[in-house]
Scaffold this active site. Sequence first.
Site, PDB file in Angstrom:
ATOM      1  N   SER A 145      48.975  33.225 -22.638  1.00  0.00           N
ATOM      2  CA  SER A 145      50.249  33.202 -21.563  1.00  0.00           C
ATOM      3  C   SER A 145      51.453  32.844 -22.396  1.00  0.00           C
ATOM      4  O   SER A 145      51.400  32.241 -23.519  1.00  0.00           O
ATOM      5  CB  SER A 145      49.789  32.261 -20.605  1.00  0.00           C
ATOM      6  OG  SER A 145      50.810  31.817 -19.770  1.00  0.00           O
ATOM      7  N   TYR A 158      47.155  23.143 -18.654  1.00  0.00           N
ATOM      8  CA  TYR A 158      47.308  24.842 -18.870  1.00  0.00           C
ATOM      9  C   TYR A 158      47.847  25.023 -20.288  1.00  0.00           C
ATOM     10  O   TYR A 158      47.028  26.114 -20.942  1.00  0.00           O
ATOM     11  CB  TYR A 158      47.973  25.413 -17.768  1.00  0.00           C
ATOM     12  CG  TYR A 158      48.077  26.746 -17.884  1.00  0.00           C
ATOM     13  CD1 TYR A 158      46.701  27.352 -17.661  1.00  0.00           C
ATOM     14  CD2 TYR A 158      49.140  27.282 -17.788  1.00  0.00           C
ATOM     15  CE1 TYR A 158      46.846  28.860 -17.541  1.00  0.00           C
ATOM     16  CE2 TYR A 158      49.048  28.929 -17.885  1.00  0.00           C
ATOM     17  CZ  TYR A 158      47.986  29.693 -17.762  1.00  0.00           C
ATOM     18  OH  TYR A 158      48.010  31.065 -17.970  1.00  0.00           O
TER      19      TYR A 158
END
Length: 250
Positions: A145, A158
């Site tokens: 990501s 995250y």
Amino acid sequence: MSGTVALITGASSGIGEAAALSLASRGASVALVARRADRLAELADRIRGEGGVALVVEADVTSQEAAVAAVRRTVDELGRLDTLVNNAGVMLLGPVVDAPVEEWQRMVSVNVLGLLYTAHAALPHLLAAATNGRRKVADMVNVSSVAGRVARNGSGVYNATKHAVGAFSESLRQEVTGRYVRISLVEPGAVSTELADHNRPEILETIRQRFADVERLEADDVADTIAYIVTRPRHVAVNELLVRPTQQQA
């Protein structure tokens, strides 16, 4: 990709589903790995209806035993393994202070351990494909990501998991690239998938507001990126690819 076999984790929706369709359309036999067997069955039927070969493998890759079994079944039933797309992941955002620690545990289990277990189980077969396969090259694509590059307030754990994916991918790349196993990192920005839907309501609203004026990527856009990577000639390795919506600034 005719004559090759690809295993895709997180194949029941979003980027994984789109990647499976994309690789199957290019001739790869695909092993569809996820927990939601009903969705996998629907996807497999679609691929078979278009003349492709698909194997449904219901598995939770946060279990090492399940990850090993998924790879073993792929090789046993489809005959080999040339491409691994490590796509399974969860994104549970929010402040660190007073955070539900079980959300952190879930992200580490899926985003880091699940990827590591599947990579470890697949590597011997990828190395064999690079040595003995028709293409003489194999691929592992790890879906990370933009959060693996840029840390933001409210997504610390995250961020940590996706930075871990990047570090692991680069170290492994250095280890096996001389043996023609290409390790690639794909880092999508905001994508219109179910990924954000599992956040707590107040966090989900914050995400919606942040991207309210941004035309998000579609899963097919990221699948196209994955297909581009794995169809390069043997002497070309795309090691890292960041793809964001045009309007996304960070």
